[in-house]
Design a protein around this motif. Structure first.
Motif, PDB file in Angstrom:
ATOM      1  N   MET A  56       1.028  -1.071   0.025  1.00 53.98           N
ATOM      2  CA  MET A  56       0.029   0.071   0.017  1.00 53.98           C
ATOM      3  C   MET A  56       0.866   1.277   0.054  1.00 53.98           C
ATOM      4  O   MET A  56       2.079   1.236   0.724  1.00 53.98           O
ATOM      5  N   LEU A  57       0.586   2.214  -0.870  1.00 51.94           N
ATOM      6  CA  LEU A  57       1.283   3.607  -0.708  1.00 51.94           C
ATOM      7  C   LEU A  57       0.225   4.645  -0.383  1.00 51.94           C
ATOM      8  O   LEU A  57      -0.854   4.572  -0.994  1.00 51.94           O
ATOM      9  N   THR A  58       0.687   5.533   0.291  1.00 48.96           N
ATOM     10  CA  THR A  58      -0.133   6.604   0.557  1.00 48.96           C
ATOM     11  C   THR A  58       0.163   8.001   0.096  1.00 48.96           C
ATOM     12  O   THR A  58       1.604   8.364   0.174  1.00 48.96           O
ATOM     13  N   PHE A  59      -0.377   8.763  -0.432  1.00 47.30           N
ATOM     14  CA  PHE A  59      -0.033   9.972  -1.243  1.00 47.30           C
ATOM     15  C   PHE A  59      -0.824  11.016  -0.619  1.00 47.30           C
ATOM     16  O   PHE A  59      -1.793  10.923  -0.068  1.00 47.30           O
ATOM     17  N   ILE A  60      -0.080  12.065   0.171  1.00 48.09           N
ATOM     18  CA  ILE A  60      -0.286  13.087   0.922  1.00 48.09           C
ATOM     19  C   ILE A  60      -0.007  14.437   0.097  1.00 48.09           C
ATOM     20  O   ILE A  60       1.099  14.523  -0.021  1.00 48.09           O
ATOM     21  N   ASN A  61      -1.024  15.100   0.203  1.00 41.01           N
ATOM     22  CA  ASN A  61      -0.892  16.459  -0.460  1.00 41.01           C
ATOM     23  C   ASN A  61      -1.708  17.557   0.378  1.00 41.01           C
ATOM     24  O   ASN A  61      -2.762  17.684   0.679  1.00 41.01           O
ATOM     25  N   ARG A  62      -0.555  18.615   0.920  1.00 37.65           N
ATOM     26  CA  ARG A  62      -1.142  19.739   1.732  1.00 37.65           C
ATOM     27  C   ARG A  62      -1.457  20.775   0.766  1.00 37.65           C
ATOM     28  O   ARG A  62      -0.310  21.059  -0.113  1.00 37.65           O
ATOM     29  N   PHE A  63      -2.625  21.243   0.633  1.00 37.90           N
ATOM     30  CA  PHE A  63      -2.965  22.314  -0.275  1.00 37.90           C
ATOM     31  C   PHE A  63      -3.265  23.616   0.831  1.00 37.90           C
ATOM     32  O   PHE A  63      -3.893  23.819   1.835  1.00 37.90           O
ATOM     33  N   THR A  64      -2.929  24.737   0.118  1.00 40.05           N
ATOM     34  CA  THR A  64      -3.147  25.816   0.717  1.00 40.05           C
ATOM     35  C   THR A  64      -3.611  26.811  -0.685  1.00 40.05           C
ATOM     36  O   THR A  64      -3.372  27.063  -1.504  1.00 40.05           O
ATOM     37  N   VAL A  65      -5.150  27.138  -0.272  1.00 41.04           N
ATOM     38  CA  VAL A  65      -6.035  27.395  -1.185  1.00 41.04           C
ATOM     39  C   VAL A  65      -5.809  29.127  -1.401  1.00 41.04           C
ATOM     40  O   VAL A  65      -5.751  29.853  -0.635  1.00 41.04           O
ATOM     41  N   THR A  66      -5.558  29.311  -2.642  1.00 37.91           N
ATOM     42  CA  THR A  66      -5.285  30.950  -2.953  1.00 37.91           C
ATOM     43  C   THR A  66      -6.742  31.349  -3.814  1.00 37.91           C
ATOM     44  O   THR A  66      -6.766  32.906  -3.856  1.00 37.91           O
TER      45      THR A  66
END
Length: 96
Positions: A1-11
């Motif tokens: 299993m692979l986990t992709f994590i993406n933190r977004f800062t909305v502009t």
């Protein structure tokens, strides 16, 4: 299993970002090897989001990024937010 994590800062606006992410979500859900994901919004900062996605393996994740339709989704999200994407492997997991 692979986990992709993406933190977004909305502009852009939160509503625009959430609509674009929903379309991206549908795209990824149709890809082989996709398991599930969650989009989380920070409890105190309405501009901060985190996407946590699980994939069967790295190869499946990479193939999804190589699909012709992916660039459209990537560009739509980049127009509305900055991201910090990273891949993780599970080290420890415990449930109640």
């Amino acid at each position: 299993m692979l986990t992709f994590i993406n933190r977004f800062t909305v502009t852009g606006t939160a509503a625009e970002f959430e609509r674009a992410f929903e379309r991206t979500s549908a795209f990824f859900a149709a890809q082989p090897g996709f398991v599930r994901h969650r989009l989380l919004r920070h409890a105190d900062d309405p501009k901060a989001y985190v996407n946590v996605a699980e994939w069967e393996d790295r190869a499946s994740f990479r193939r999804a990024l190589e699909q012709p339709g992916f660039a459209e989704h990537r560009d739509a999200l980049r127009a509305l937010a900055t991201g910090e994407p990273h891949l993780y492997t599970t080290l420890l997991e415990r449930t109640a």
